[in-house]
Design a protein around this motif. Structure first.
Motif, PDB file in Angstrom:
ATOM      1  N   ARG A   1      22.430  43.789   2.583  1.00 11.54           N
ATOM      2  CA  ARG A   1      23.153  43.792   1.357  1.00 11.54           C
ATOM      3  C   ARG A   1      24.668  44.866   1.183  1.00 11.54           C
ATOM      4  O   ARG A   1      25.201  44.787   0.848  1.00 11.54           O
ATOM      5  N   SER A   2      24.847  45.840   3.251  1.00 15.79           N
ATOM      6  CA  SER A   2      26.328  45.943   3.076  1.00 15.79           C
ATOM      7  C   SER A   2      26.502  45.085   3.177  1.00 15.79           C
ATOM      8  O   SER A   2      27.508  45.314   2.586  1.00 15.79           O
ATOM      9  N   PHE A   3      26.897  43.887   3.465  1.00 16.39           N
ATOM     10  CA  PHE A   3      27.637  43.309   3.629  1.00 16.39           C
ATOM     11  C   PHE A   3      28.212  42.118   2.456  1.00 16.39           C
ATOM     12  O   PHE A   3      29.605  41.929   2.019  1.00 16.39           O
ATOM     13  N   VAL A   4      27.158  42.018   1.773  1.00 16.35           N
ATOM     14  CA  VAL A   4      27.391  41.805  -0.177  1.00 16.35           C
ATOM     15  C   VAL A   4      27.988  42.988  -0.629  1.00 16.35           C
ATOM     16  O   VAL A   4      29.004  42.474  -1.608  1.00 16.35           O
ATOM     17  N   GLU A   5      27.698  44.239  -0.515  1.00 19.89           N
ATOM     18  CA  GLU A   5      28.853  45.078  -1.482  1.00 19.89           C
ATOM     19  C   GLU A   5      30.108  45.031  -0.598  1.00 19.89           C
ATOM     20  O   GLU A   5      31.749  46.301  -1.443  1.00 19.89           O
ATOM     21  N   THR A   6      30.519  45.329   0.772  1.00 21.86           N
ATOM     22  CA  THR A   6      31.748  45.493   1.066  1.00 21.86           C
ATOM     23  C   THR A   6      32.184  44.530   1.804  1.00 21.86           C
ATOM     24  O   THR A   6      33.756  44.611   2.477  1.00 21.86           O
ATOM     25  N   GLU A   7      31.662  43.634   1.886  1.00 22.97           N
ATOM     26  CA  GLU A   7      32.198  41.648   2.724  1.00 22.97           C
ATOM     27  C   GLU A   7      32.316  42.210   4.767  1.00 22.97           C
ATOM     28  O   GLU A   7      33.196  41.681   4.579  1.00 22.97           O
ATOM     29  N   SER A   8      31.834  43.075   4.871  1.00 23.49           N
ATOM     30  CA  SER A   8      31.574  43.336   5.704  1.00 23.49           C
ATOM     31  C   SER A   8      30.447  43.841   6.553  1.00 23.49           C
ATOM     32  O   SER A   8      29.972  44.857   6.330  1.00 23.49           O
ATOM     33  N   PHE A   9      30.145  43.765   7.630  1.00 28.93           N
ATOM     34  CA  PHE A   9      28.642  44.411   8.693  1.00 28.93           C
ATOM     35  C   PHE A   9      29.412  45.685   8.900  1.00 28.93           C
ATOM     36  O   PHE A   9      27.629  45.794   9.831  1.00 28.93           O
ATOM     37  N   GLN A  10      30.012  45.602   8.985  1.00 34.54           N
ATOM     38  CA  GLN A  10      30.338  46.764  10.193  1.00 34.54           C
ATOM     39  C   GLN A  10      29.923  48.740   9.773  1.00 34.54           C
ATOM     40  O   GLN A  10      29.638  48.892  10.841  1.00 34.54           O
ATOM     41  N   GLY A  11      29.340  48.703   8.485  1.00 34.45           N
ATOM     42  CA  GLY A  11      28.915  49.503   7.636  1.00 34.45           C
ATOM     43  C   GLY A  11      27.745  49.769   8.393  1.00 34.45           C
ATOM     44  O   GLY A  11      27.477  50.735   9.538  1.00 34.45           O
ATOM     45  N   PHE A  12      27.298  49.240   8.178  1.00 43.08           N
ATOM     46  CA  PHE A  12      25.755  49.290   8.984  1.00 43.08           C
ATOM     47  C   PHE A  12      25.574  49.045  10.539  1.00 43.08           C
ATOM     48  O   PHE A  12      25.068  49.721  10.926  1.00 43.08           O
TER      49      PHE A  12
END
Length: 677
Positions: free
Chosen positions: A471-482
């Protein structure tokens, strides 16, 4: 007005006339014209009062003329200055502002963009990145469902974000690119991209990948060199032609010394090259002598384990090993952190060995956890087992102070699955994430950390967090946050470092075209996060001795400073708290790399394709008169007449109240004048 309301008004009129006739026509003491005057005034008063009681509603319609919008978005990046287009931009904007016909036809607004999109107040042409895609998406959203042809003033060279050519496919209005620069292709060699790890381990080799590009028609030969100080670390001969315009070099460099190792990559320029800035690039690698080894002990196979590995190994300093309980017992001492995923009775020997070695642990529970065993195997927490499942979500505890945690949208993440029951932690702890059900906290921790006599532990009660990463990737187009969230948790749990009242987090080096941020946490004497503190960071350039003080701003449960205004160089810094003898020092290096200096000309072909896809036209800066004429004469952009209908109740009509007051006042004065009062 409804038929029923009209009927009531007629009745009100009849009643008013009847009362007026009865009062001044049947038994009135007045004679002559006074009877008529008083009768009419009384009728007006009574009828107006009855109208107010009935309160009929009237429809009013107003018409407004709305001009079509004309957003003008201007590239404020450094590449505009590098291509010598500042004067062209100024002249074009002045022509747009001075053209009366254009401003009469359109509602013109001006915006600028670099990394971000904002309303234009002034142009500096110093932005370090260009995100055309974000600018177009912002305009598309801002003028949704409106006629808004868009003038895009840019060189078309994007350094950040999605490909704007594909983003423009969803654009609802015409785009009119104004091309800054020319389409002439100069002979040029450049380093298109350089990829390497941020960290390397001592006495190992670290990989480097370099993509070299050539623009020209004649075959050429050159040499690619990587140097460290005065010594050459790598060199290779390269040749290009019109048909073979790109080369990829893959090689390894040795990590022989601990600390920050800086390198310069260069492709030797040709004699007739116009832009030699893009022939070299600096990069750095931090060499460390020990990795953080993380062991994941699991009896089952689960997508969570894959998400854990991906998130933890994003930082090259960390390695992850997976073992079953029977295999893990003899190797626990090789790891700084042991993650126990959904333990059951097969973990008995692992818990015994962990207690003997005093190892830091992170326990993750779920639907396959044996809580009867887990409650008996440790003394930190206990859960009432029920054998019933429950869907839970997470809410960040803003008062969590053990280390800085950024809210990555926990409230919007998919639910996790856990066993229904009350989870009680019996030792001093801090809850980072709280469990919620349908948005209401149920009083149980989802993630909590604890530190007892230097040993650090954590409990995460819920499985299925692999969906969080997705979901983090879907919303931000990146896995970085998670990944950063998991990485910070692992960094804390894997360390036995004694806690300080001032914890500072920084990188050893930054590229000056990326965010340069340093964060800190300040605790009071009871180690409770203090959000009332005043923190400053003093930054000193090692070469020039110039010293600058920046205030650190509060962000949720940590303080942060943005140092992107600093030039490239080596710096020492000290973070200190006002009125307290508490400070923390460190150093970092800013490497010089200006991606906006890499371009020789405008991306004419792409800007023309964008115009074509949106039914617009592309113009060069010298064709501004043609652009303005085209917009003025385009019959598709016309004023729109909009009507607005309002329903107004009579009680809001102030003139009727004034009429009642006037009628009563007139009757009183006439009576007074004639001596009837």
């Amino acid at each position: 007005m409804s038929t029923e309301t009209i009927f009531y008004i007629i009745i009100a009129g009849v009643i008013s006339i009847a009362l007026a006739v009865f009062m001044y026509g049947y038994k009135s003491k007045q004679k002559g014209s006074l009877r008529w005057v008083f009768g009419i005034l009384r009728f007006i008063t009574l009828f107006s009062i009855l109208l107010l009681i009935i309160n009929p509603k009237f429809k009013s319609e107003t018409y407004t003329i709305e001009k079509p919008k004309l957003p003008v978005i201007i590239d404020n990046s450094a590449s505009i200055g590098e291509l010598g287009q500042k004067e062209n931009v100024s002249q074009l904007l002045q022509k747009l502002k001075d053209n009366d016909k254009l401003n009469d036809k359109f509602d013109v607004s001006y915006y600028s963009f670099g990394s971000d999109f904002k309303e234009n107040d002034s142009l500096s042409f110093e932005e370090k990145n260009t995100n055309i895609s974000k600018a177009l998406s912002s305009v598309n959203e801002l003028f949704k469902n409106q006629t808004a042809p868009t003038i895009l003033i840019t060189d078309g060279n994007q350094t950040l974000g999605n490909d704007y050519e594909f983003s423009s496919a969803t654009f609802k209005n015409q785009i009119y690119p104004v091309i800054l620069g020319d389409s002439i292709k100069y002979t040029d060699l450049k380093i298109e991209q350089l990829n390497t790890n941020r960290y390397a381990f001592l006495k190992n080799q670290f990989p480097v990948e370099v993509i070299l590009n050539y623009s020209g028609t004649n075959p050429v030969n050159s040499e690619f060199v990587v140097s460290q100080g005065a010594s050459i670390a790598y060199r290779a001969n390269v040749s290009f032609s019109e048909n073979e315009s790109s080369k990829t070099l893959n090689f390894t460099l040795p990590a022989n010394s601990v600390g920050l190792q800086k390198y310069t990559a260069q492709i030797l320029p040709l004699l007739d090259e116009k832009n030699k800035t893009n022939n070299s690039k600096q990069f750095a690698v931090e060499v460390i002598d020990q990795a953080t080894n993380v062991l994941v002990v699991s009896k089952i196979t689960h997508p969570d384990l894959g998400a854990l590995k991906k998130a933890i190994t994003t930082n090259e300093q960390r390695t992850v090993s997976f073992k079953k309980p029977s295999e893990a017992v003899t190797t626990l001492n090789d790891y700084q952190l042991v993650i126990l995923y959904q333990p059951d009775r097969s973990f008995a020997s692992v818990f015994t060995e962990i207690e003997k070695l005093n190892k830091n642990t992170w326990i993750i529970s779920g639907l396959q956890t044996d809580w009867y065993f887990l409650n008996a195997s440790q003394d930190n927490f206990i859960k009432e087992a029920s054998n019933q499942s429950e869907d839970i979500q997470a809410e960040l505890n803003s008062n969590y102070g053990t280390f800085a945690v950024e809210d990555i949208g926990f409230n919007n993440f998919p639910p996790l699955y856990t066993e229904f029951g009350s989870l009680t932690i019996s030792v001093p702890n801090e809850v980072m994430l709280e469990q919620t059900v349908n948005g209401i906290a149920n009083g149980n921790p989802l993630l909590a950390t604890m530190e007892i006599n230097g040993k650090r532990d954590a409990i995460w009660d819920g499985e299925g967090f692999w969906r969080w990463r997705a979901r983090s990737f879907v919303e931000t187009e990146s896995f970085q946050g998670f990944d950063d969230f998991i990485g910070n948790l692992v960094q804390y749990l894997a360390s036995n470092k004694r806690r300080s009242r001032l914890e500072v987090s920084s990188e050893t080096f930054y590229y000056n075209n990326s965010p340069i941020k340093i964060s800190a946490q300040y605790f009071d004497k009871n180690y409770v996060f203090d959000n009332r503190a005043s923190l400053n960071i003093t930054v000193k350039n090692s070469e020039t001795e110039k010293q600058t003080v920046f205030p650190m701003l509060l962000r949720n449960n940590y303080y942060e400073v943005d140092l992107n205004s600093l030039p490239a160089g080596e710096y020492n810094f000290t973070v200190s708290a006002a009125k307290e003898a508490v400070s923390s020092s460190g150093n970092f290096t800013i490497l010089d790399f200006n991606v906006e200096q890499q371009f020789l000309n405008a991306d004419v072909a792409k800007l023309r394709r964008v115009a074509q896809k949106t039914n617009g036209n592309a113009y060069f800066a010298t064709q501004s008169e043609s652009l303005i004429k085209s917009l003025i004469e385009n019959t598709n952009f016309q004023n729109i007449e909009r009507s607005e209908q309002k329903v107004v109740p009579l009680i809001d009509w102030k003139y009727l109240l004034a009429l009642i007051i006037l009628a009563l006042a007139a009757e009183w004065f006439i009576r007074k004048y004639n001596g009837l009062i």
